[in-house]
Design a protein around this motif. Structure first.
Motif, short mmCIF file in Angstrom:
data_model
loop_
_atom_site.label_atom_id
_atom_site.label_comp_id
_atom_site.label_asym_id
_atom_site.label_seq_id
_atom_site.Cartn_x
_atom_site.Cartn_y
_atom_site.Cartn_z
N VAL A 1 1.29 50.86 -76.72
CA VAL A 1 0.58 51.95 -76.03
C VAL A 1 -0.14 51.46 -74.78
O VAL A 1 -0.65 52.28 -74.01
CB VAL A 1 -0.42 52.68 -76.95
N ALA A 2 -0.17 50.15 -74.59
CA ALA A 2 -0.86 49.63 -73.40
C ALA A 2 -0.21 50.20 -72.15
O ALA A 2 1.02 50.28 -72.05
CB ALA A 2 -0.80 48.10 -73.38
N GLY A 3 -1.00 50.61 -71.20
CA GLY A 3 -0.46 51.15 -69.96
C GLY A 3 -0.08 52.61 -70.05
O GLY A 3 0.34 53.20 -69.07
N THR A 4 -0.23 53.24 -71.23
CA THR A 4 0.01 54.67 -71.34
C THR A 4 -1.34 55.36 -71.40
O THR A 4 -2.38 54.71 -71.46
CB THR A 4 0.80 55.03 -72.61
N SER A 5 -1.32 56.68 -71.39
CA SER A 5 -2.59 57.41 -71.45
C SER A 5 -2.99 57.69 -72.89
O SER A 5 -3.96 58.40 -73.15
CB SER A 5 -2.45 58.72 -70.68
N LYS A 6 -2.21 57.15 -73.84
CA LYS A 6 -2.51 57.45 -75.25
C LYS A 6 -3.81 56.80 -75.69
O LYS A 6 -4.08 55.65 -75.35
CB LYS A 6 -1.38 56.91 -76.15
N ARG A 7 -4.57 57.53 -76.46
CA ARG A 7 -5.77 56.94 -77.07
C ARG A 7 -5.35 56.34 -78.41
O ARG A 7 -4.45 56.85 -79.08
CB ARG A 7 -6.81 58.04 -77.28
N VAL A 8 -6.03 55.27 -78.80
CA VAL A 8 -5.63 54.57 -80.04
C VAL A 8 -6.84 54.28 -80.91
O VAL A 8 -7.88 53.87 -80.41
CB VAL A 8 -4.97 53.20 -79.74
N THR A 9 -6.68 54.46 -82.21
CA THR A 9 -7.62 53.87 -83.16
C THR A 9 -6.80 53.09 -84.18
O THR A 9 -5.73 53.54 -84.62
CB THR A 9 -8.49 54.93 -83.88
N LEU A 10 -7.31 51.93 -84.55
CA LEU A 10 -6.61 51.05 -85.48
C LEU A 10 -7.56 50.63 -86.58
O LEU A 10 -8.68 50.21 -86.31
CB LEU A 10 -6.11 49.79 -84.75
N GLU A 11 -7.10 50.78 -87.80
CA GLU A 11 -7.89 50.29 -88.93
C GLU A 11 -7.01 49.30 -89.65
O GLU A 11 -6.01 49.66 -90.25
CB GLU A 11 -8.30 51.47 -89.81
N LEU A 12 -7.35 48.01 -89.53
CA LEU A 12 -6.41 46.96 -89.93
C LEU A 12 -6.91 46.17 -91.13
O LEU A 12 -7.62 46.70 -91.97
CB LEU A 12 -6.14 46.07 -88.71
#
Lengths: 475, 317
Positions: A245-256
């Motif tokens: 998703v880097a470089g896109t306008s998408k927002r991200v949340t990650l729970e790892l």
């Protein structure tokens, strides 16, 4: 004379598993356009439960398009108070069908019915109730009132329906629509949830469920039509998602992942600390990202704590997940069992001392006896890598500062536990622990009002609470 | 050898109020939330079929069938004794209860009825239930009960002295009562409802064990709350730890408020998963109860016949 508990199995008759399931797109179950179906098995018996469709790129396109239409035409513009009605309705139906959902979750996942009945499903309903309450009050949450659009959500197999609730409830409350991919090994409760959406008359396309394996997930998060990616799972996959998703306008949340320290000071209430240690690592077979998998115990009470812990572990009842008296159920998959065995083997090779609770494991299915390793150091792999199974690494410390140093010396930072009768020490330690959740004199407690998320490689973004809305609002 | 350690520890602490206080304060604390959660989790155990049958019979054998009313009469005690020996006249397979528990004045009646039956006669003493009497009076109360034939004595501790921190005074009183008991078994009632905190319950448990109590008992039944699962959990942990430390085993008796078979089975589960089978025996665990017995009998009959009988099919106490 010994008190032998007779088998007390929960009835399977409340669930009706269909031989095959399609994808849930635009309010209806449809067959996959292409791709072979996959099988989901009961990990306690290795029996095939059902065939489930695998969504390919064309299916994901359809699902994202349906979500987009629903977002633009219905859900995104619906007043919050109206969205709340649907969420309240879903919460109530989950409660009404709680027994069915609990049994199905235990069959598909392998977790004990006591946990799916008393923890998972009540929390699922609680999350929907909680976020239903926020839907018409977004203006007061402090993150704006504009939804993001279409959310792509990928969830793990350890708490299948609960992770679905954590993802879907806040997304819908904030006005987003979703395409959710349940885990490959545990799709069934998500598919029943699709039925619940139908039952609640949720407008078509607001919730779409696409089943499949890693490829389906990748296709979904990389899809150009999604505005938001939410993922819970391994750090390795989380990294791939962050890259994609880097470089896109998408927002991200990650729970790892996590490798939480459970710190027992010498002035702790020892019997309850032992309960907390057991709950921290053996709850849900240790398939918990915030599991207290590293026990840090003060040297002056280490022997006593270990004696008490072993005695307590000997009473754990391992076996049939549907038996109401089972404490530890089946490992979710052959693959996960192999991983646990490998890491436990490495622990022995590296010189840690292994002790497993004496218990008879069933012959069929995937099982691993509750196990502790003593004599573990920070350098051991079992003290650094997430095992994601019922395996506890025991380390000792002498001073509070050493405890904090060891607790923080990990690439992860999801949770931590502190056991002491001294209030000032709780505050002192909590301030210094770099973990998203710090439990004091308890462990693995969840509540929809409390935000949850990680530091460092445990991910970013928060789920739950007012803070959980931020991930689904544009500001 | 084993009891030596208990005696040695008691002697070491008895001489000095400071030593006793330091010892009791040094016991690990009890986290209230954690203890209650553990008890609540164990209460969800599902005991069915053969396990339930076994548990019901064991529970009957653990009952101290009790009547402690101002209105008690010899006639009522005789009826109670008959029931204690043959709880279910319709079922000869039903075991007798452990003991009958009465006030000292009614001990002779109970002794006469129960002679040779194996059912013990327990008497409350020491100015039950308040314990508010001079020590000399309490000791006379005990001697009278024992002289009348009671082979078990249920004493109350001086809660006022305990809550004021005068642990040594409580200790000496229990020692004196134990001595007055002679061969009779001593159950020490902590009255946990008045001690309020689990930390106090744990300290009072150790105090009673150190002073020579054969049993520790939750309540008189005259104060609410009486027996609860978490209180009993804390006391079970205490007897377990005391045996680990000294080698001497002490029994536990929850009393008051246990009315249903379901409740009783929850206590048996608690024993099983806290201290293990060594305590699953009437010698080491008792229920102080009256109405519990009828519910146990009703459930036994239900298991045997598949049907519930009405309350009129079981005798009133």
């Amino acid at each position: 004379m010994a008190f032998e508990y007779a088998p007390a199995p929960e009835s399977r008759s409340v669930v009706d598993i269909r031989p095959e399931y399609g994808l849930f797109i635009d309010g209806a179950f449809v067959a996959a356009v292409d791709g072979e179906p996959m099988k989901t098995v009961d990990p306690a018996s290795e029996e095939v439960l059902a065939e489930v469709a695998q969504a390919g790129p064309a299916d994901v396109d359809k699902a994202v398009a349906a979500a987009r239409r629903a977002y633009e035409k219905v859900w995104g513009r619906m007043p919050g108070a109206e969205r709340a009605k649907y969420l309240f309705r879903i919460a109530r139906i989950v409660q009404e069908r709680a027994r069915e959902l609990a049994v199905l979750e235990s069959i598909d996942n392998g977790k004990p019915i006591r946990e799916s009945r008393d923890v998972d499903i009540p929390l699922v309903a609680a999350h929907f109730f909680y976020y239903a309450g926020w839907a018409d009050k977004l203006a007061y949450a402090g993150f704006g009132t504009t939804p993001l659009g279409v959310a792509a959500q990928v969830i793990p197999w350890n708490f299948p329906l609960l992770m679905l609730a954590w993802k879907i409830a806040p997304a819908l409350a904030a006005g987003n629509t979703v395409v959710l991919k349940p885990a490959e090994t545990t799709p069934l409760t998500a598919l029943v949830f699709a039925e619940i959406c139908q039952q609640a008359d949720l407008p078509p396309g607001v919730v779409n469920i696409v089943t499949g394996a890693g490829d389906t997930g990748r296709t979904l998060v990389e899809h150009a039509g999604v505005d938001k990616v939410a993922f819970t799972g391994s750090t390795e996959v989380g990294r791939q998602i962050a890259r994609s998703v880097a470089g896109t306008s998408k927002r991200v949340t990650l729970e790892l992942g996590g490798k939480a320290a459970n710190i027992v000071f010498d002035d702790a209430a020892l019997d309850q600390a032992v309960e907390g240690i057991v709950n921290g690592i053996f709850f849900n077979q240790g398939h918990v990202c915030c599991a207290g998998s590293r026990l840090l115990v003060q040297e002056s009470v280490a022997d006593e704590v270990l004696d008490r812990l072993k005695r307590r572990m000997a009473t754990l009842r391992v076996g049939d997940p549907l038996d109401k008296n089972t404490d530890v159920g089946a490992i979710n998959s052959a693959e996960q069992l192999a991983r646990i065995r490998t890491l436990a083997g490495i622990g022995e090779e590296e010189g840690a001392e292994r002790w497993s609770a004496p218990c008879v494991l069933p012959e069929r299915g995937f099982w691993f006896a509750p196990t502790i390793f003593t004599g573990v150091t920070q350098a051991h792999r079992i003290a650094r890598e997430e095992i994601f199974g019922p395996v506890l690494s025991v380390l000792t410390f002498r001073t509070p500062a050493e405890a904090i140093e060891k607790a923080n010396n990990t690439p992860y930072g999801l949770s931590a536990g502190i056991w002491t009768e001294k209030g000032s020490r709780i505050l002192w330690a909590a301030e210094r622990l770099r973990a998203g959740v710090v439990w004091a004199n308890t462990f693995n407690k969840f509540d929809p009002t409390s935000p949850f998320g990680g530091f460092k490689e445990s991910g970013y973004g928060r789920e739950g609470g007012r803070q959980g809305l931020e991930a689904y609002l544009a500001g | 050898m084993e009891t030596h350690e208990a005696e040695r520890l008691a002697a070491e602490l008895a001489g000095s109020p400071e030593a006793l206080r330091t010892f009791l304060s040094g016991l690990p604390g009890v986290d209230q939330v954690g203890a209650e959660q553990r008890a609540a989790t164990l209460a969800t155990r599902s005991i069915k079929t053969t396990a339930k049958q076994w548990a019901l019979d064991l529970a009957v054998r653990m009952v101290d069938l009790t009547t402690l009313e101002g209105a008690d009469t010899p006639g009522k005690v005789r009826a109670l004794c008959a029931k204690a020996m043959r709880p279910d006249p319709a079922d000869p397979g039903c075991p007798p209860v452990a003991a009958v528990c009465v006030y000292p004045t009614l001990v002779p009646t109970a002794v006469a009825q129960l002679r040779g039956s194996g059912v013990h006669v327990a008497s409350v003493a020491t100015a039950f239930p308040s314990g508010q009497a001079p020590l000399a009076v309490k000791l006379d109360d005990v001697r009278a009960a024992v002289a009348a034939g009671a082979d078990e004595v249920d004493m109350v501790i001086d809660r006022g002295a305990f809550l004021a921190g005068r642990y040594e005074e409580v200790f000496r009183q229990i020692v004196a009562v134990k001595e007055a008991c002679g061969d009779a078994h001593l159950k020490v009632i902590l009255e946990t409802g008045e001690l309020v905190t689990y930390d106090n319950v744990r300290r009072a448990s150790w105090l009673a064990m150190l002073a020579g109590g054969d049993f520790i008992k939750t309540s008189t039944g005259k104060v609410a709350p009486a027996a609860t699962l978490p209180v009993t959990l804390v006391m079970l942990e205490a007897v377990r730890d005391f045996r680990d430390r000294t080698g001497r085993q002490v029994g536990v008796k929850p009393a008051g408020g246990i009315r249903t078979a379901k409740d009783a089975i929850r206590y048996l589960v608690l024993i099983n998963e806290t201290v293990g089978e060594d305590w699953l025996d009437p010698r080491w665990f008792r229920f102080g109860a009256s109405s519990l017995l009828n519910d146990l009998l009703m459930q036994r009959a239900k298991m045997a016949t598949g049907r519930y009988a009405g309350p009129d099919y079981f005798t009133l106490d």
